[in-house]
Design an enzyme around this catalytic site. Sequence first.
Site, PDB file in Angstrom:
ATOM      1  N   GLN A 105       0.872  -1.060  -0.012  1.00 37.74           N
ATOM      2  CA  GLN A 105      -0.024   0.142  -0.064  1.00 37.74           C
ATOM      3  C   GLN A 105       0.922   1.210  -0.178  1.00 37.74           C
ATOM      4  O   GLN A 105       0.311   2.291  -0.107  1.00 37.74           O
ATOM      5  CB  GLN A 105      -0.754   0.134   1.189  1.00 37.74           C
ATOM      6  CG  GLN A 105      -1.559  -1.162   1.313  1.00 37.74           C
ATOM      7  CD  GLN A 105      -2.444  -1.229   2.912  1.00 37.74           C
ATOM      8  OE1 GLN A 105      -3.468  -0.488   3.096  1.00 37.74           O
ATOM      9  NE2 GLN A 105      -1.908  -2.069   3.435  1.00 37.74           N
ATOM     10  N   HIS A 123      -1.485   1.332  -4.286  1.00 35.55           N
ATOM     11  CA  HIS A 123      -1.830   2.722  -4.064  1.00 35.55           C
ATOM     12  C   HIS A 123      -0.868   3.488  -5.043  1.00 35.55           C
ATOM     13  O   HIS A 123      -0.905   4.720  -4.792  1.00 35.55           O
ATOM     14  CB  HIS A 123      -1.830   3.145  -2.649  1.00 35.55           C
ATOM     15  CG  HIS A 123      -2.778   2.587  -1.939  1.00 35.55           C
ATOM     16  ND1 HIS A 123      -2.915   2.496  -0.528  1.00 35.55           N
ATOM     17  CD2 HIS A 123      -3.963   1.870  -2.325  1.00 35.55           C
ATOM     18  CE1 HIS A 123      -3.832   1.837   0.054  1.00 35.55           C
ATOM     19  NE2 HIS A 123      -4.669   1.584  -1.211  1.00 35.55           N
TER      20      HIS A 123
HETATM   21  P1  NAD Z   1      -1.681   2.981   8.783  1.00 38.23           P
HETATM   22  O1  NAD Z   1      -0.916   4.031   9.148  1.00 38.23           O
HETATM   23  O2  NAD Z   1      -3.137   2.897   8.816  1.00 38.23           O
HETATM   24  O3  NAD Z   1      -1.201   1.581   9.816  1.00 38.23           O
HETATM   25  C1  NAD Z   1      -0.059   1.462  10.080  1.00 38.23           C
HETATM   26  C2  NAD Z   1       0.223   0.044  10.853  1.00 38.23           C
HETATM   27  O4  NAD Z   1       1.529  -0.393  10.984  1.00 38.23           O
HETATM   28  C3  NAD Z   1      -0.388   0.291  12.264  1.00 38.23           C
HETATM   29  O5  NAD Z   1      -1.105  -1.001  12.352  1.00 38.23           O
HETATM   30  C4  NAD Z   1       0.710   0.225  13.011  1.00 38.23           C
HETATM   31  O6  NAD Z   1       0.409  -0.590  14.234  1.00 38.23           O
HETATM   32  C5  NAD Z   1       1.632  -0.659  12.470  1.00 38.23           C
HETATM   33  N1  NAD Z   1       3.197  -0.138  12.704  1.00 38.23           N
HETATM   34  C6  NAD Z   1       3.800   0.824  12.946  1.00 38.23           C
HETATM   35  N2  NAD Z   1       5.119   0.648  13.069  1.00 38.23           N
HETATM   36  C7  NAD Z   1       5.439  -0.428  12.934  1.00 38.23           C
HETATM   37  C8  NAD Z   1       6.746  -1.246  12.810  1.00 38.23           C
HETATM   38  N3  NAD Z   1       7.862  -0.604  13.063  1.00 38.23           N
HETATM   39  N4  NAD Z   1       6.640  -2.670  12.604  1.00 38.23           N
HETATM   40  C9  NAD Z   1       5.334  -3.162  12.322  1.00 38.23           C
HETATM   41  N5  NAD Z   1       4.062  -2.467  12.368  1.00 38.23           N
HETATM   42  C10 NAD Z   1       4.056  -1.108  12.391  1.00 38.23           C
HETATM   43  O7  NAD Z   1      -1.012   2.330   7.438  1.00 38.23           O
HETATM   44  P2  NAD Z   1      -1.902   1.426   6.517  1.00 38.23           P
HETATM   45  O8  NAD Z   1      -2.741   0.391   7.011  1.00 38.23           O
HETATM   46  O9  NAD Z   1      -0.816   1.288   5.476  1.00 38.23           O
HETATM   47  O10 NAD Z   1      -2.774   2.400   5.623  1.00 38.23           O
HETATM   48  C11 NAD Z   1      -2.639   3.890   5.535  1.00 38.23           C
HETATM   49  C12 NAD Z   1      -2.595   4.558   3.952  1.00 38.23           C
HETATM   50  O11 NAD Z   1      -1.591   5.431   3.939  1.00 38.23           O
HETATM   51  C13 NAD Z   1      -2.141   3.417   2.895  1.00 38.23           C
HETATM   52  O12 NAD Z   1      -2.916   3.700   1.828  1.00 38.23           O
HETATM   53  C14 NAD Z   1      -0.532   3.863   2.455  1.00 38.23           C
HETATM   54  O13 NAD Z   1      -0.634   3.915   1.268  1.00 38.23           O
HETATM   55  C15 NAD Z   1      -0.625   5.262   2.976  1.00 38.23           C
HETATM   56  N6  NAD Z   1       0.922   5.602   3.666  1.00 38.23           N
HETATM   57  C16 NAD Z   1       1.947   5.211   3.036  1.00 38.23           C
HETATM   58  C17 NAD Z   1       3.300   5.639   3.465  1.00 38.23           C
HETATM   59  C18 NAD Z   1       4.323   4.866   2.776  1.00 38.23           C
HETATM   60  O14 NAD Z   1       4.291   5.068   1.489  1.00 38.23           O
HETATM   61  N7  NAD Z   1       5.305   4.846   3.599  1.00 38.23           N
HETATM   62  C19 NAD Z   1       3.043   6.374   4.575  1.00 38.23           C
HETATM   63  C20 NAD Z   1       1.856   6.494   5.317  1.00 38.23           C
HETATM   64  C21 NAD Z   1       0.676   6.370   4.815  1.00 38.23           C
END
Ligand code: NAD
Length: 251
Positions: A105, A123
């Site tokens: 995602q 995404h």
């Molecule tokens: P979310 O922010 O809703 O959830 C993140 C999850 O990761 C949580 O359940 C949290 O407990 C867990 N988490 C946090 N740190 C962790 C670690 N070190 N190890 C394991 N687990 C950990 O994210 P989502 O479910 O991906 O949905 C959010 C949306 O936002 C997605 O559509 C994504 O595309 C987008 N997004 C992307 C990025 C990116 O590209 N890196 C960053 C932020 C949001």
Amino acid sequence: MPTSQPTQTAEVARLLAKCQRVVALTGAGISVESGIPDFRSKGGLWTRFPPDQYATIQAFMDDPEKVWQMLAEMEKVLDRAKPNPGHLALSRLEKLGVVEGIITQNIDGLHQEAGSKTVVEFHGSHRTLGCQWCGKGYGSDEFDGTETPPLCSCGKVLKPDVVFFGEAIPTRAMNDANSLASGCRVMLVVGTSAEVVPASQMPMLAKRNGATVVEVNVERTLLTDSVTDHFLQGKAGVVLTDLANEIAKLL
Ligand code: NAD
């Protein structure tokens, strides 16, 4: 109910080594250890730019300049980020023939930078931009970050090729993800709150087709007590590295 942790890494490693055909579904959590905040990190980007005001397609169409205030800051964070041990462990597991592909995602491109080859960017990606009005496409490296918002040659504001809330998943990504999820024997769900549909439906799709669901997260999610068979609690970088080391010993 999923079983508890201590005996689990070894048990899950045996399962993955035996089954192979493992597909990973990754979310923002896997990139937190690379310095990219997820939606839950306190005091981060998303506290100042609430996703409902800055990450919807309606917000972009209404006021692209406002949304670009958030995008410009996000770009700086993404440009600095490097793959962490979690990304590298998944890439290693692909090379070992255990992981078949990743449905991510994330828009950060870190799986590919870590060496993973089969990656479905559910995404989209921040590495390309498109014009909503004339359809022209650009690479993000064509802009040096000083031009905010970046403009198309037709004069309109460009949009990164990421799926905003309210936008459809690109057909090819949807088809590729469905085919990976429905064909796998184990789905490894890493660092996602499973609150964003339709990505959150992939574990259910895998399970309906006979897969075992393994979840890696620092905290329990909507999936943990419903779909998950094995819950490995901890940071993705640590848990996935342990798992890859155990699996490598078994192959
Ligand atoms: P979310 O922010 O809703 O959830 C993140 C999850 O990761 C949580 O359940 C949290 O407990 C867990 N988490 C946090 N740190 C962790 C670690 N070190 N190890 C394991 N687990 C950990 O994210 P989502 O479910 O991906 O949905 C959010 C949306 O936002 C997605 O559509 C994504 O595309 C987008 N997004 C992307 C990025 C990116 O590209 N890196 C960053 C932020 C949001």
